[in-house]
Motif scaffolding. Structure first.
Motif, PDB file in Angstrom:
ATOM      1  N   ALA A 104       0.855  -1.192   0.000  1.00  0.00           N
ATOM      2  CA  ALA A 104       0.000   0.000   0.000  1.00  0.00           C
ATOM      3  C   ALA A 104       0.887   1.236   0.000  1.00  0.00           C
ATOM      4  N   HIS A 106       0.734   4.000  -1.461  1.00  0.00           N
ATOM      5  CA  HIS A 106       0.077   5.309  -1.417  1.00  0.00           C
ATOM      6  C   HIS A 106      -0.262   5.743   0.017  1.00  0.00           C
ATOM      7  N   LEU A 107      -0.099   4.837   0.994  1.00  0.00           N
ATOM      8  CA  LEU A 107      -0.394   5.178   2.384  1.00  0.00           C
ATOM      9  C   LEU A 107       0.870   5.364   3.232  1.00  0.00           C
ATOM     10  N   TYR A 133      -4.452  13.133   8.628  1.00  0.00           N
ATOM     11  CA  TYR A 133      -5.016  12.227   7.613  1.00  0.00           C
ATOM     12  C   TYR A 133      -6.428  11.794   7.979  1.00  0.00           C
ATOM     13  N   ARG A 137     -10.954  12.973   6.796  1.00  0.00           N
ATOM     14  CA  ARG A 137     -11.701  11.990   6.004  1.00  0.00           C
ATOM     15  C   ARG A 137     -12.805  11.431   6.875  1.00  0.00           C
ATOM     16  N   TYR A 140     -13.535   7.802   8.582  1.00  0.00           N
ATOM     17  CA  TYR A 140     -12.856   7.225   9.746  1.00  0.00           C
ATOM     18  C   TYR A 140     -13.602   7.506  11.056  1.00  0.00           C
ATOM     19  N   GLU A 148     -15.050   0.815   5.102  1.00  0.00           N
ATOM     20  CA  GLU A 148     -14.782   0.969   3.673  1.00  0.00           C
ATOM     21  C   GLU A 148     -13.653   1.954   3.405  1.00  0.00           C
ATOM     22  N   SER A 149     -12.971   2.394   4.450  1.00  0.00           N
ATOM     23  CA  SER A 149     -11.906   3.386   4.301  1.00  0.00           C
ATOM     24  C   SER A 149     -10.705   2.788   3.570  1.00  0.00           C
ATOM     25  N   GLU A 150      -9.815   3.664   3.148  1.00  0.00           N
ATOM     26  CA  GLU A 150      -8.626   3.230   2.421  1.00  0.00           C
ATOM     27  C   GLU A 150      -7.748   2.319   3.277  1.00  0.00           C
ATOM     28  N   ARG A 153      -9.407  -1.131   3.544  1.00  0.00           N
ATOM     29  CA  ARG A 153      -9.328  -1.922   2.307  1.00  0.00           C
ATOM     30  C   ARG A 153      -7.932  -2.502   2.091  1.00  0.00           C
ATOM     31  N   ASN A 154      -6.941  -1.895   2.721  1.00  0.00           N
ATOM     32  CA  ASN A 154      -5.560  -2.326   2.510  1.00  0.00           C
ATOM     33  C   ASN A 154      -4.941  -2.994   3.740  1.00  0.00           C
TER      34      ASN A 154
END
Length: 279
Positions: A104, A106-107, A133, A137, A140, A148-150, A153-154
């Motif tokens: 991941a 991008h995180l 962060y 959003r 959270y 269903e947050s980023e 999902r990761n």
């Protein structure tokens, strides 16, 4: 005067037992940790000993403990004082969900303290992210959308959360409270006290489940100090329906009364320029 004070405290404890008409949950965090060796620091042992001095007044009831060493070492002081034993519950271990930043990328900026070894990132505690962060959003902070947050999902955070809270609900049902949707149905009334010697992350997850909140909200909004006591009790405003309310969150009065400083563990720097504190 000391004897009179002890007699008054004893009468107060007996009165409390007679007055109580609800189920009572105590969540006690372990003492100041030595994470590398999964035990307590010298200070953590002092904190656990001070907690034990208050064990009888806390009316700990039936005790349960995480399988991890730092929680068991903390419990041992109070259990010895009370002449009790504690059953080990695997789901009380520190919330074990992690994220693999190698999968991941991008995180990575969300986890600024991520360690890179041999060109690869080590697994990270999934909820240990910077506030700029998650606060910006909304998912959270939402009791449903966090799933269903980023980050969710990761990582395995949803699976771990559902496993732990499912076992918690099974425990509560054994004690008379059955989860139905977003509330608890009283199958039989209980005036029992149960004490969990455990950890910060798992306590926040269990409280979030009881209160139908996003666990990210509690992971980032609470700082439960080592050996702190969190007390939750049932209320039945409608017959057959129970809700769990917090009477104490992270209480450390046993430390302040003894003159033992509260540990900084679980907290981060108060001002960024103070490099002596965790960042």
């Amino acid at each position: 005067l000391d004897r009179a004070g002890k007699e008054m405290a004893g009468r107060g404890t007996e009165f409390e037992k007679l007055r109580r008409r609800q189920m009572r949950l105590l969540f006690i965090r372990h003492g100041d940790p030595d994470y590398v060796n999964d035990t307590l620091t010298e200070k953590g042992h002092r904190e656990a000993a001070v907690l034990a001095d208050r064990a009888e007044a806390l009316n700990m009831g039936t005790c349960y403990a995480s399988p991890l060493g730092r929680a068991r070492a903390t419990a041992e002081y109070s259990l010895k004082r009370l002449g009790k034993t504690a059953k080990t519950l695997g789901w009380l271990e520190e919330f074990p969900a992690q994220i693999d930043l190698n999968q991941a990328a991008h995180l990575r900026s969300v986890y600024p303290n991520a360690n890179e070894v041999g060109g690869k990132y080590e697994p990270r505690i999934v909820w240990d992210v910077i506030p700029s962060y998650w606060t910006e959003r909304r998912e959270y902070s939402d009791s449903v959308l966090w799933r269903e947050s980023e980050i969710s999902r990761n990582s395995n955070v949803v699976q771990v959360y559902d496993d732990i809270t499912g076992k918690f609900d099974a425990f509560l049902e054994e004690h008379g409270y059955r989860r139905e949707g977003m509330h608890y149905r009283v199958q039989r009334e209980s005036t029992e006290t149960v004490t969990f010697f455990c950890h910060f992350g798992v306590t926040c997850a269990l409280l979030a489940h009881l209160w139908n909140l996003s666990p990210f909200t509690l992971w980032h909004s609470l700082a439960l100090a080592p050996t702190s006591v969190t007390e939750v009790v049932t209320e039945e405003r409608e017959q057959g329906t129970a809700y769990f309310r917090g009477l104490k969150l992270g209480d450390v009065s046993h430390l302040s009364m003894s003159g033992e400083p509260v540990s900084f563990a679980a907290r981060f720097c108060e001002v960024y320029s103070d490099r002596s504190q965790r960042h």
